[in-house]
Design an enzyme around this catalytic site. Sequence first.
Site, PDB file in Angstrom:
ATOM      1  N   HIS A 105       0.812  -1.253  -0.013  1.00  0.00           N
ATOM      2  CA  HIS A 105       0.080   0.137  -0.061  1.00  0.00           C
ATOM      3  C   HIS A 105       0.946   1.239   0.019  1.00  0.00           C
ATOM      4  CE1 HIS A 105      -3.456   2.877   1.039  1.00  0.00           C
ATOM      5  NE2 HIS A 105      -4.099   1.863   0.509  1.00  0.00           N
ATOM      6  N   ASP A 155      -7.751  -5.242  -0.172  1.00  0.00           N
ATOM      7  CA  ASP A 155      -8.427  -6.199  -1.264  1.00  0.00           C
ATOM      8  C   ASP A 155      -7.880  -7.493  -1.244  1.00  0.00           C
ATOM      9  OD1 ASP A 155      -9.623  -4.467  -2.885  1.00  0.00           O
ATOM     10  OD2 ASP A 155      -7.553  -3.685  -3.913  1.00  0.00           O
TER      11      ASP A 155
HETATM   12  N1  ACO Z   1       4.022  -7.541  -4.765  1.00  0.00           N
HETATM   13  C1  ACO Z   1       5.695  -7.478  -5.041  1.00  0.00           C
HETATM   14  N2  ACO Z   1       5.946  -6.516  -4.836  1.00  0.00           N
HETATM   15  C2  ACO Z   1       5.326  -5.408  -4.560  1.00  0.00           C
HETATM   16  C3  ACO Z   1       4.136  -5.276  -4.242  1.00  0.00           C
HETATM   17  C4  ACO Z   1       3.479  -6.485  -4.485  1.00  0.00           C
HETATM   18  N3  ACO Z   1       2.109  -6.385  -4.306  1.00  0.00           N
HETATM   19  N4  ACO Z   1       3.812  -3.903  -3.970  1.00  0.00           N
HETATM   20  C5  ACO Z   1       4.920  -3.286  -4.073  1.00  0.00           C
HETATM   21  N5  ACO Z   1       5.835  -4.006  -4.279  1.00  0.00           N
HETATM   22  C6  ACO Z   1       7.345  -3.680  -4.382  1.00  0.00           C
HETATM   23  C7  ACO Z   1       7.755  -2.959  -5.655  1.00  0.00           C
HETATM   24  O1  ACO Z   1       8.110  -3.905  -6.697  1.00  0.00           O
HETATM   25  C8  ACO Z   1       8.742  -2.083  -5.263  1.00  0.00           C
HETATM   26  O2  ACO Z   1       9.936  -2.503  -4.858  1.00  0.00           O
HETATM   27  P1  ACO Z   1      11.496  -2.196  -5.335  1.00  0.00           P
HETATM   28  O3  ACO Z   1      11.576  -0.835  -4.625  1.00  0.00           O
HETATM   29  O4  ACO Z   1      12.325  -3.333  -5.001  1.00  0.00           O
HETATM   30  O5  ACO Z   1      11.461  -2.113  -6.909  1.00  0.00           O
HETATM   31  C9  ACO Z   1       8.323  -1.472  -3.994  1.00  0.00           C
HETATM   32  O6  ACO Z   1       7.413  -2.683  -3.451  1.00  0.00           O
HETATM   33  C10 ACO Z   1       7.520  -0.152  -3.957  1.00  0.00           C
HETATM   34  O7  ACO Z   1       6.267  -0.447  -4.793  1.00  0.00           O
HETATM   35  P2  ACO Z   1       5.551   0.424  -5.689  1.00  0.00           P
HETATM   36  O8  ACO Z   1       4.588   0.022  -6.643  1.00  0.00           O
HETATM   37  O9  ACO Z   1       6.555   1.548  -6.119  1.00  0.00           O
HETATM   38  O10 ACO Z   1       4.456   1.110  -4.501  1.00  0.00           O
HETATM   39  P3  ACO Z   1       3.558   2.021  -4.823  1.00  0.00           P
HETATM   40  O11 ACO Z   1       3.204   3.009  -3.671  1.00  0.00           O
HETATM   41  O12 ACO Z   1       3.636   2.801  -6.064  1.00  0.00           O
HETATM   42  O13 ACO Z   1       2.037   1.397  -5.031  1.00  0.00           O
HETATM   43  C11 ACO Z   1       0.756  -0.286  -4.820  1.00  0.00           C
HETATM   44  C12 ACO Z   1       1.123   0.796  -4.191  1.00  0.00           C
HETATM   45  C13 ACO Z   1      -0.356  -0.011  -6.245  1.00  0.00           C
HETATM   46  C14 ACO Z   1      -0.660  -0.861  -3.770  1.00  0.00           C
HETATM   47  C15 ACO Z   1       1.519  -1.724  -4.973  1.00  0.00           C
HETATM   48  O14 ACO Z   1       1.759  -2.071  -3.609  1.00  0.00           O
HETATM   49  C16 ACO Z   1       0.806  -2.710  -5.592  1.00  0.00           C
HETATM   50  O15 ACO Z   1       0.673  -2.654  -6.971  1.00  0.00           O
HETATM   51  N6  ACO Z   1       0.106  -3.674  -5.010  1.00  0.00           N
HETATM   52  C17 ACO Z   1      -0.510  -4.890  -5.834  1.00  0.00           C
HETATM   53  C18 ACO Z   1      -1.868  -4.355  -6.277  1.00  0.00           C
HETATM   54  C19 ACO Z   1      -2.882  -4.054  -5.273  1.00  0.00           C
HETATM   55  O16 ACO Z   1      -2.897  -4.658  -4.265  1.00  0.00           O
HETATM   56  N7  ACO Z   1      -3.426  -2.878  -5.491  1.00  0.00           N
HETATM   57  C20 ACO Z   1      -4.618  -2.685  -4.451  1.00  0.00           C
HETATM   58  C21 ACO Z   1      -4.277  -1.581  -3.510  1.00  0.00           C
HETATM   59  S1  ACO Z   1      -5.424  -1.013  -2.385  1.00  0.00           S
HETATM   60  C22 ACO Z   1      -6.860  -0.123  -3.182  1.00  0.00           C
HETATM   61  O17 ACO Z   1      -6.391   0.458  -4.143  1.00  0.00           O
HETATM   62  C23 ACO Z   1      -7.978  -0.334  -2.828  1.00  0.00           C
END
Ligand code: ACO
Length: 383
Positions: free
Chosen positions: A267, A318
């Site tokens: 998140h 989620d």
């Molecule tokens: N699985 C694997 N790695 C992840 C995940 C994940 N679900 N989420 C974050 N990371 C990692 C990224 O790869 C990144 O790693 P790195 O620094 O080694 O490259 C780091 O954590 C930061 O991730 P970002 O994608 O930059 O985080 P951001 O704050 O932009 O995105 C988000 C947050 C979209 C929720 C992200 O965690 C994600 O894509 N999760 C999966 C999708 C999801 O569950 N979305 C629902 C969110 S809640 C809602 O909107 C209702």
Amino acid sequence: MAEGVQIYSGATDKGLEGVVACTTGVSSIQDNTLSFRGFTIEDLAENSTFEEVTFLLWNDRLPNSSELKEFKNELSKNMVIDENFFQVLKQIPTQKVHPMAWLRTSVSLLSHWDVQAQDNSETANRSKGIRLVAQMGLLVCAFEAIRNGKPMPQPNKDKSLAWNFMYLLHGGVEPKTEHVKIFDLCLILHADHELNCSAFATRVTTSSLSDLHSAMVSALGALKGPLHGGANEAVMVMLKRIGTIEKAKQFVQDALQAKEKVMGIGHRVYKNGDPRAAILRKLSQKLTLDMGEPQWYQISTLIDETMFKEKGLMPNVDFYSATVYYSLKIPVDLYTPIFAVSRISGWIAHAMEQYANNRIYRPRGQWVGKKDQKWTPIEKRNT
Ligand code: ACO
């Protein structure tokens, strides 16, 4: 921002992380605590109903008993789909179409049946808001009925939005009281969430003084994506793909190795866990056990633990909502539309707040493209 004012770059360039884009009194995330209008989500989950939470979000206070009764009456009265509109809905393809795409189109169409569609006064917006909240669940159930070639049962106006959703979705079969209570709780948990992607989309559209239905269509488009509301459906698809507990750990390790996202995990704001996920986790454990399919909860917890160990990331709303909806026998591709059935109350609260204190959103983009290009006639271009 006037020209010449310093433009943010670097860390804020992607995803506006940490940027405060507006002031809001609708909901807040402070020290890992989620509150709607100053009430913690745990307090509301324990004591409230979705209708009461919607009143709270729109009025900045809890209703007294006569106000709540009146509010529920208004919602009930509007739990109806105009017959002409329903005939048009039947023409929208339902096969090979994502239900969120169908819902987005339907909400847009709904505005053509709303005599106040172009009226942006506060009174009109409240009336439209009531209609939208009352009809959103009906639309999702209409989709389910239409795609299965079944008739749409009539709503029971003496019952809640949650009861009616379960009843209509399952073709007029009376839902269990316990399931209605749990579904209502899910609606409460999803009702708002500060300046998330779809709330921001709502506010951006509202800020041009466009109409409420247009703002809802923008929000639906934003919610649909797998990085936002679309993740709940993706979680269940992932769990089904994994299939057994033995395969769960390897699945996560393979995904991380391939730099793929594990859905429902992580998140932008919560770094110590999403409080809604903690509530849903308990429900998931109970419901999957009651259903006789505890493996879905077991696989989920193994993913949850492995992701924490490997990446320090925790589940968001989620993640466990997927298995809760699965246990309630809700078709997997309707999980994100259900999110919208609830979140529309928050989107409307954000739209009302934006209309009441508006300035158009118009940020800047930092130029990183080519400079000083010269026109070449088409016959002289090599590429
Ligand atoms: N699985 C694997 N790695 C992840 C995940 C994940 N679900 N989420 C974050 N990371 C990692 C990224 O790869 C990144 O790693 P790195 O620094 O080694 O490259 C780091 O954590 C930061 O991730 P970002 O994608 O930059 O985080 P951001 O704050 O932009 O995105 C988000 C947050 C979209 C929720 C992200 O965690 C994600 O894509 N999760 C999966 C999708 C999801 O569950 N979305 C629902 C969110 S809640 C809602 O909107 C209702």
